[in-house]
Design an enzyme around this catalytic site. Structure first.
Site, short mmCIF file in Angstrom:
data_model
loop_
_atom_site.label_atom_id
_atom_site.label_comp_id
_atom_site.label_asym_id
_atom_site.label_seq_id
_atom_site.Cartn_x
_atom_site.Cartn_y
_atom_site.Cartn_z
CB CYS A 73 -0.97 -0.06 1.17
SG CYS A 73 -2.37 1.07 0.98
CG HIS A 75 -3.57 -3.70 3.19
ND1 HIS A 75 -2.49 -3.11 3.80
CD2 HIS A 75 -4.27 -2.68 2.62
CE1 HIS A 75 -2.53 -1.80 3.62
NE2 HIS A 75 -3.60 -1.51 2.90
CD GLU A 85 -0.82 -5.77 5.51
OE1 GLU A 85 -0.71 -6.38 4.45
OE2 GLU A 85 -0.91 -4.51 5.58
#
Lengths: 80, 224
Positions: B86, B196, B198
């Protein structure tokens, strides 16, 4: 010495913000608008007095930070 | 696998990254403040998401000139693995480690939702645990994720297999050229992506699709 640096998007790079502004101007009743491209202006005061040296410094500033030359062009103007 | 996460003023996905890395690698990552000048000796450096410097000037532009970047660029040139997610992707392009630029979303809206990604290249150290062509779920949350590169650059990265992830099945949320969601450098050790991974690593988050990216790195770096 005062300088003005103008950063604009290169031709062919999509400018969604300019498009939105163009639409809003049309919405306000302004006719005859071909297109709008949004850019940035930096007014910079410098302590140097040698115009050529200042211009070289400003070009470095543009290359290193003020403009992203992948998508933007810049123009340097010594104002006074 | 030893990891470090660089933190800038305005980073906000650094904790998500710490959590995911600790969960998956079993080791807590080191945190590196942006004013430091030397990175610790690690296998993977992560530039996390967020809004470093409030996205002033251009997203990632100021962070890309932080003191720590000098050492990060040296590590990148030495072959250390670097992942930017990002805002991290924006910082890597601004630092010149990845080609192209990330511009305002074509629809002008901030997009915060789930998209589908296709793993286009599964031969990289970041993507070997995916099947080629695998479509997986991944969250996005950004305002400036519209990937742009000039025609020559685009052709080069496509021809070199540097496009690793693409938005799939019409889910391109930002107008990115060629539906590009993530790219790798020519050398194959620096990857940037807008989505993302994660944030999808355990059932509590609604799925574990993002784990494969970190598992790819573990298998690539721990057997190296």
């Amino acid at each position: 010495m005062k300088a003005r640096v103008t950063v604009t998007l290169k031709n062919g790079v999509l400018d969604p913000q300019g498009k939105a502004i163009e639409g809003a101007l049309g919405g306000l009743g302004f006719g005859g608008i071909g297109s709008v491209r949004q850019g940035k202006v930096f007014d910079i005061e410098l302590t140097g007095s040698n115009k050529d040296a200042v211009r070289d410094d400003l070009a470095q500033m543009c290359e290193k930070l003020l403009a992203n030359t992948v998508i933007e062009n810049y123009a340097i103007e010594i104002v006074e | 696998m030893k990891t470090a996460v660089i933190v800038f003023p305005g980073s906000n996905r650094d904790r998500d990254m710490f959590h995911a890395l600790e969960l998956i690698t079993g080791t807590r990552p080191l945190s590196v403040w942006h004013t430091e000048t030397t990175l610790p000796d690690v296998d993977l450096v992560i530039v996390p998401g967020g809004f470093s410097y409030g996205d002033y000037l251009r997203s990632g532009a100021i962070a890309a000139r932080s003191p720590i970047l000098k050492d990060m660029i040296a590590r990148a040139n030495a072959g250390v693995s670097i992942l930017g997610v990002c805002n991290g992707f924006q910082i890597l392009t601004e630092a010149g480690l990845l080609p192209g630029a990330l511009m305002r979303n074509a629809g002008l809206n901030f997009v915060c939702k789930e998209v589908l990604l296709e793993t286009v290249n599964n031969t990289t150290r970041f993507s070997n645990a995916f099947a080629k062509g695998q479509v997986w779920r991944c969250p996005v949350a950004h305002h400036d994720g519209n990937y742009f590169a000039d025609a020559d650059t685009l052709k080069a990265i496509e021809d070199n297999g540097q496009v690793v992830f693409r938005y799939a099945n019409g889910t391109n949320p930002n107008g990115s050229i060629h539906d590009i969601a993530g790219i790798i450098n020519e050398k194959g050790n620096v990857l940037g992506m807008m989505p993302h991974p994660e944030n999808l690593v355990e059932p509590l988050q609604g799925g574990t699709d993002g784990r494969a990216l970190f598992e790819s790195l573990i298998s690539a770096l721990e057997t190296a």
